[in-house]
Design a protein around this motif. Sequence first.
Motif, PDB file in Angstrom:
ATOM      1  N   UNK A  46      99.246  22.379  60.894  1.00 56.66           N
ATOM      2  CA  UNK A  46      98.634  22.484  62.219  1.00 56.66           C
ATOM      3  C   UNK A  46      97.153  22.123  62.152  1.00 56.66           C
ATOM      4  N   UNK A  47      96.758  21.100  62.877  1.00 53.99           N
ATOM      5  CA  UNK A  47      95.374  20.632  63.051  1.00 53.99           C
ATOM      6  C   UNK A  47      94.751  20.019  61.801  1.00 53.99           C
ATOM      7  N   UNK A  48      95.420  20.028  60.667  1.00 52.56           N
ATOM      8  CA  UNK A  48      94.778  19.613  59.421  1.00 52.56           C
ATOM      9  C   UNK A  48      94.176  18.219  59.501  1.00 52.56           C
ATOM     10  N   UNK A  49      94.954  17.239  59.953  1.00 52.26           N
ATOM     11  CA  UNK A  49      94.455  15.859  59.950  1.00 52.26           C
ATOM     12  C   UNK A  49      93.260  15.676  60.881  1.00 52.26           C
ATOM     13  N   UNK A  50      93.215  16.428  61.969  1.00 51.40           N
ATOM     14  CA  UNK A  50      92.118  16.268  62.927  1.00 51.40           C
ATOM     15  C   UNK A  50      90.764  16.627  62.321  1.00 51.40           C
ATOM     16  N   UNK A  51      90.766  17.434  61.245  1.00 53.75           N
ATOM     17  CA  UNK A  51      89.514  17.789  60.577  1.00 53.75           C
ATOM     18  C   UNK A  51      88.787  16.551  60.069  1.00 53.75           C
ATOM     19  N   UNK A  52      89.543  15.530  59.645  1.00 55.94           N
ATOM     20  CA  UNK A  52      88.936  14.335  59.059  1.00 55.94           C
ATOM     21  C   UNK A  52      88.180  13.502  60.086  1.00 55.94           C
ATOM     22  N   UNK A  53      88.421  13.718  61.366  1.00 60.23           N
ATOM     23  CA  UNK A  53      87.783  12.904  62.414  1.00 60.23           C
ATOM     24  C   UNK A  53      86.511  13.539  62.966  1.00 60.23           C
ATOM     25  N   UNK A  54      86.249  14.794  62.617  1.00 58.19           N
ATOM     26  CA  UNK A  54      85.119  15.514  63.208  1.00 58.19           C
ATOM     27  C   UNK A  54      83.777  14.811  63.047  1.00 58.19           C
ATOM     28  N   UNK A  55      83.432  14.260  61.866  1.00 56.32           N
ATOM     29  CA  UNK A  55      82.117  13.623  61.736  1.00 56.32           C
ATOM     30  C   UNK A  55      81.990  12.315  62.505  1.00 56.32           C
ATOM     31  N   UNK A 100      85.908  24.400  67.882  1.00 59.37           N
ATOM     32  CA  UNK A 100      86.730  23.324  67.359  1.00 59.37           C
ATOM     33  C   UNK A 100      85.983  21.994  67.524  1.00 59.37           C
ATOM     34  N   UNK A 101      85.986  21.132  66.487  1.00 55.44           N
ATOM     35  CA  UNK A 101      85.304  19.839  66.601  1.00 55.44           C
ATOM     36  C   UNK A 101      85.775  18.996  67.783  1.00 55.44           C
ATOM     37  N   UNK A 102      86.982  19.226  68.249  1.00 59.27           N
ATOM     38  CA  UNK A 102      87.482  18.486  69.413  1.00 59.27           C
ATOM     39  C   UNK A 102      86.578  18.679  70.623  1.00 59.27           C
ATOM     40  N   UNK A 103      85.990  19.863  70.767  1.00 59.03           N
ATOM     41  CA  UNK A 103      85.066  20.094  71.881  1.00 59.03           C
ATOM     42  C   UNK A 103      83.827  19.224  71.744  1.00 59.03           C
ATOM     43  N   UNK A 104      83.295  19.110  70.523  1.00 63.33           N
ATOM     44  CA  UNK A 104      82.138  18.234  70.296  1.00 63.33           C
ATOM     45  C   UNK A 104      82.508  16.790  70.578  1.00 63.33           C
ATOM     46  N   UNK A 105      83.691  16.364  70.135  1.00 65.39           N
ATOM     47  CA  UNK A 105      84.122  14.986  70.377  1.00 65.39           C
ATOM     48  C   UNK A 105      84.220  14.705  71.870  1.00 65.39           C
ATOM     49  N   UNK A 106      84.683  15.702  72.637  1.00 68.84           N
ATOM     50  CA  UNK A 106      84.757  15.536  74.083  1.00 68.84           C
ATOM     51  C   UNK A 106      83.398  15.329  74.719  1.00 68.84           C
ATOM     52  N   UNK A 107      82.354  15.830  74.050  1.00 65.51           N
ATOM     53  CA  UNK A 107      80.980  15.628  74.531  1.00 65.51           C
ATOM     54  C   UNK A 107      80.355  14.366  73.941  1.00 65.51           C
ATOM     55  N   UNK A 108      81.124  13.637  73.128  1.00 61.99           N
ATOM     56  CA  UNK A 108      80.607  12.438  72.473  1.00 61.99           C
ATOM     57  C   UNK A 108      79.763  12.753  71.255  1.00 61.99           C
ATOM     58  N   UNK A 109      79.942  13.943  70.649  1.00 58.83           N
ATOM     59  CA  UNK A 109      79.120  14.366  69.521  1.00 58.83           C
ATOM     60  C   UNK A 109      79.967  14.489  68.249  1.00 58.83           C
ATOM     61  N   UNK A 110      79.332  14.250  67.128  1.00 59.31           N
ATOM     62  CA  UNK A 110      79.995  14.504  65.848  1.00 59.31           C
ATOM     63  C   UNK A 110      79.867  15.986  65.514  1.00 59.31           C
ATOM     64  N   UNK A 111      80.659  16.427  64.532  1.00 62.73           N
ATOM     65  CA  UNK A 111      80.632  17.823  64.115  1.00 62.73           C
ATOM     66  C   UNK A 111      80.953  17.890  62.627  1.00 62.73           C
ATOM     67  N   UNK A 112      80.576  18.965  61.953  1.00 61.44           N
ATOM     68  CA  UNK A 112      80.970  19.109  60.544  1.00 61.44           C
ATOM     69  C   UNK A 112      82.487  19.082  60.417  1.00 61.44           C
ATOM     70  N   UNK A 113      82.993  18.518  59.336  1.00 61.35           N
ATOM     71  CA  UNK A 113      84.449  18.418  59.169  1.00 61.35           C
ATOM     72  C   UNK A 113      85.065  19.729  58.703  1.00 61.35           C
TER      73      UNK A 113
END
Length: 288
Positions: free
Chosen positions: A204-213, A162-175
């Motif tokens: 469920x989780x749809x909007x969070x996809x837009x924040x991944x990058x 899940x991109x949330x894990x990358x965000x927790x590390x301060x990293x971007x991820x594919x959306x």
Amino acid sequence: MTGIEELLRLERTGETTFRAAGHGRTGADRAFGGAAIAQSLMAAARTVDPDRVVHSLHAYFLRGAEATAPTTFRVEPIRDGGSYTTRSVTTEQGHGVVLRLTASFSVPEDGMEHQVAELDAPSPEDSPGTAEAGAAADGAVRNWFETVSRRHPFEIRFASELPRLAAGRGESAPPRQRLWLRARDPLPDDDLVHACALAYASDILMLSTTLAPHATMIGAPGVSAASLDHAVWFHGPVRADRWFFYDQESPWAAGGRGLGQGRLFDRAGRLVATVVQEGMIRRRPVRS
């Protein structure tokens, strides 16, 4: 957490008006948008001939709704044609209109068929659940994984990180987010209940996809996010109490808004719904 069947239990208060009791834990709870969509769809469908099935819905989120407050659904019959039926639903709480939804129903018929999208994912048995997926995280991200499954009446398993894990590390991820879902409780043999459950799950989780990058997530300091509108096209029946797959991606974000797209497949790989959602995503000053 309220089960799907309980959530969809509406009291009829008039020929085209319905009421739902509040659900949730405290008066501060914000209602989940997918729950309001599912209930509004159920209200619309209860004014339609049962031989017609929902094929699309379009909803606008107008105000935040409180989970514990009672909700009124006012259904307006727009059209009853030879093949299609259209209903508009105004969803209200004490502080005003919270949702406007239009749904279209049709008589099932045979016709030309094709499907381009394919299901390409590990099985749900080979995909980690929330506890396993969040085991390596800490802080707010770990807490999110510990609580997300309790906020929804669905089991969730993740087919990729899940991109949330990358965000927790301060990293971007594919959306992109890929997940399996299944209603926690068995549901009746009623296609309408399963369609409403799918409508709930589609948020469920749809909007969070837009924040991944952007190396951030909903709930992070300095981020404000809210769903604006949501559309679902139903392509065929599916049992929401059996595993189905949700492939989400975000093709665009700009101007304080982000767009999410999703495809839902049953386990056999049949495309059962397509989803599009636009939401507000903003940076805001962090108060020290």
